[in-house]
Design an enzyme around this catalytic site. Structure first.
Site, mmCIF file in Angstrom:
data_model
loop_
_atom_site.group_PDB
_atom_site.id
_atom_site.type_symbol
_atom_site.label_atom_id
_atom_site.label_comp_id
_atom_site.label_asym_id
_atom_site.label_seq_id
_atom_site.Cartn_x
_atom_site.Cartn_y
_atom_site.Cartn_z
ATOM 1 C CB CYS A 50 34.967 49.992 45.468
ATOM 2 S SG CYS A 50 36.505 50.308 44.581
ATOM 3 C CG ASN A 51 39.806 49.805 47.220
ATOM 4 O OD1 ASN A 51 40.132 50.863 47.763
ATOM 5 N ND2 ASN A 51 40.003 49.566 45.938
ATOM 6 N NE ARG A 52 41.754 53.973 49.892
ATOM 7 C CZ ARG A 52 42.896 53.443 50.331
ATOM 8 N NH1 ARG A 52 43.241 53.563 51.596
ATOM 9 N NH2 ARG A 52 43.695 52.816 49.485
ATOM 10 C CB SER A 109 44.814 52.256 44.493
ATOM 11 O OG SER A 109 44.493 53.618 44.683
ATOM 12 C CD GLU A 114 42.288 53.997 41.899
ATOM 13 O OE1 GLU A 114 41.608 54.637 41.071
ATOM 14 O OE2 GLU A 114 42.126 54.065 43.121
ATOM 15 C CD GLN A 115 44.993 59.324 35.983
ATOM 16 O OE1 GLN A 115 44.608 60.486 36.032
ATOM 17 N NE2 GLN A 115 45.547 58.812 34.902
ATOM 18 C CD GLN A 116 39.573 55.204 37.928
ATOM 19 O OE1 GLN A 116 40.360 54.359 38.362
ATOM 20 N NE2 GLN A 116 39.715 55.754 36.739
ATOM 21 C CD GLN A 120 37.116 56.491 44.543
ATOM 22 O OE1 GLN A 120 38.251 56.285 45.000
ATOM 23 N NE2 GLN A 120 36.408 55.533 43.975
ATOM 24 C CG MET A 193 33.064 52.045 39.292
ATOM 25 S SD MET A 193 34.842 52.290 39.470
ATOM 26 C CE MET A 193 34.992 52.275 41.256
#
Length: 443
Positions: A50-52, A109, A114-116, A120, A193
């Protein structure tokens, strides 16, 4: 061959640019296959969150590989290379390794720690592997990155606050609604997510939940999990999204769709009655039409809003210890890689020695045809022992020397001294290129 990284993230590009660059699950195989058509690229992996958006590749040449990857991403995004390079970053060799280790550790991040991102990275590897785009280098790099990420989270307090993009968004929603307990929520998208959002909404004390997804089966599974936790949960498909919007106080959406799945008309219809509705749009590209934010009573918490939230940087105090682990692990990885690069040369040398021994034994048979079998066996054993002892010290030493920075020159010297055929060395290196997949990458 070295690892090349070409990417853009929340640190280098605004959300509208990241939306253009985002590579959905359906498009990743196309990007991988296109890049691998070039003889300059032997392995490739795409990490899109969602951000890279980052492409990791093993390339034969830096500039040639960079051009191939950059043009592929630019074409996918509908951007010119000049525009793309304003927002992109490039890492090569050691710097690329360090970057992936930092990413997997949560250090890079939007919400530090954060661990998500671990999941990914694992998914990015799995996609590349399923399309035969992974060889020894990216396999070892991905395995090491996952191990480093787990080590950082277990040995530091970087994730002590339990922060994630989802938790930051829900905290903002909680503030806007004066509390989530007793509320009705909708989760659009039943992937990882969406599952995380469901779990956090349950902990926040919601009473009712709508799970909305293209696949009814995945929606039903997630809704069943919520019901087991005591929440009144229903599963519907995207075709029936209006039912959820008409009831929800907060909507969390992250579908991975290439265009908005929640339109202005959808929300306008749902708002009849003048109530308040908060959207947590975690999609990249956006799931919620940007014009929705202009409707009375609507609050949209998107990635740009989350990025400005101080909570997203709260775990940075523990980043020093995490960074030291990453640095140590980068050094360890590079040492292993340098030793791995010299191993084919050592193996080829031993094969060459064995061939010489066998050739000399055949000559011995021609000169002494009457030599007894037992005597010949003893001669053969003696010759092999002598050769092994002669080779042992230099091969062990060259591995030690090669493990240091700049050590590749020792392997090259060994090849020159013993006139080792480059094709033989390459064949040895290629044989058994990819070890069996490890638990790290598939658990």
């Amino acid at each position: 061959m070295s690892v090349l990284l070409f990417g853009a993230s929340h640190r280098s590009a605004p959300v509208p640019v990241l939306e253009k660059l985002a590579i959905g699950e359906a498009d990743q195989p196309k990007i991988i296959e296109h890049i691998l058509q070039s003889p300059l690229v032997t392995e490739v992996m795409v990490l899109s969150t969602c951000n890279r958006v980052e492409v990791y590749a093993v390339v034969e040449a830096f500039h040639g590989g960079l051009t191939v990857i950059g043009e592929a991403i630019a074409r996918h995004a509908g951007m010119g290379m000049n525009e793309l390079t304003k927002y992109a970053y490039v890492r090569y060799s050691e710097a690329a390794v360090e970057h992936l280790f930092a990413v997997a550790s949560g250090l890079d991040s939007m919400v530090v720690g954060e661990q998500q991102v671990l999941g990914q990275v694992r998914n990015a590897y799995a996609t590349a592997e399923s399309h035969q785009a992974v060889g020894r280098v990216l396999h070892e790099l991905s395995q090491s990155a996952l191990r480093v990420g787990k080590r950082v989270h277990s040995e530091t307090g970087i994730d002590a606050a339990g922060a994630s993009v989802v938790s930051v968004a829900l905290n903002l929603a909680d503030n806007k609604l004066d509390g989530l307990p007793g509320r009705t929520a909708a989760v659009v998208g039943a992937g990882s997510m969406g599952s995380l959002a469901t779990a956090q909404l349950i902990r926040a004390g919601i009473d009712n939940l709508w799970v909305v997804n293209r696949s009814a089966e995945r929606a039903r599974r997630l809704a069943a999990t919520a019901r087991e936790a005591g929440v009144n949960a229903q599963a519907i498909t995207l075709d029936n999204l209006d039912q959820a919007l008409a009831q929800a106080d907060v909507v969390v959406s992250c579908t991975g769709a290439v265009r908005p799945v929640i339109s202005l008309a959808d929300v306008h219809h749902a708002l009849e009655g003048g109530r308040q509705l908060v959207f947590c749009d975690l999609g990249m590209p956006r799931d919620v039409d940007p014009t929705v934010a202009g409707l009375p009573g609507v609050v949209v918490v998107d990635m740009e809003r989350i990025q400005r939230e101080p909570t997203a940087r709260a775990a940075a105090n523990d980043a020093g210890a995490a960074r030291q682990i990453v640095n140590d692990e980068v050094a360890r990885y590079l040492t292993g890689e340098r030793m791995a690069e010299v191993t084919p040369t050592v193996t080829a040398l031993r094969q060459r020695a064995a061939e010489v021994v066998e050739a000399e034994l055949l000559r011995l048979d021609g000169r002494l045809p009457g030599l007894a079998g037992a005597e010949r066996d003893e001669v053969a054993k003696t010759v092999r022992r002598v050769v092994d002892k002669l080779l042992h010290a230099p091969t062990v030493r060259v591995k030690q020397l090669a493990s240091a920075p700049g050590g590749d020159s020792y392997a090259e010297a060994l090849r020159e001294l013993f006139e080792l055929d480059p094709h033989t060395v390459e064949a040895v290196a290629t044989a058994g290129e990819l070890p069996l997949a490890t638990k790290e990458l598939h658990e």
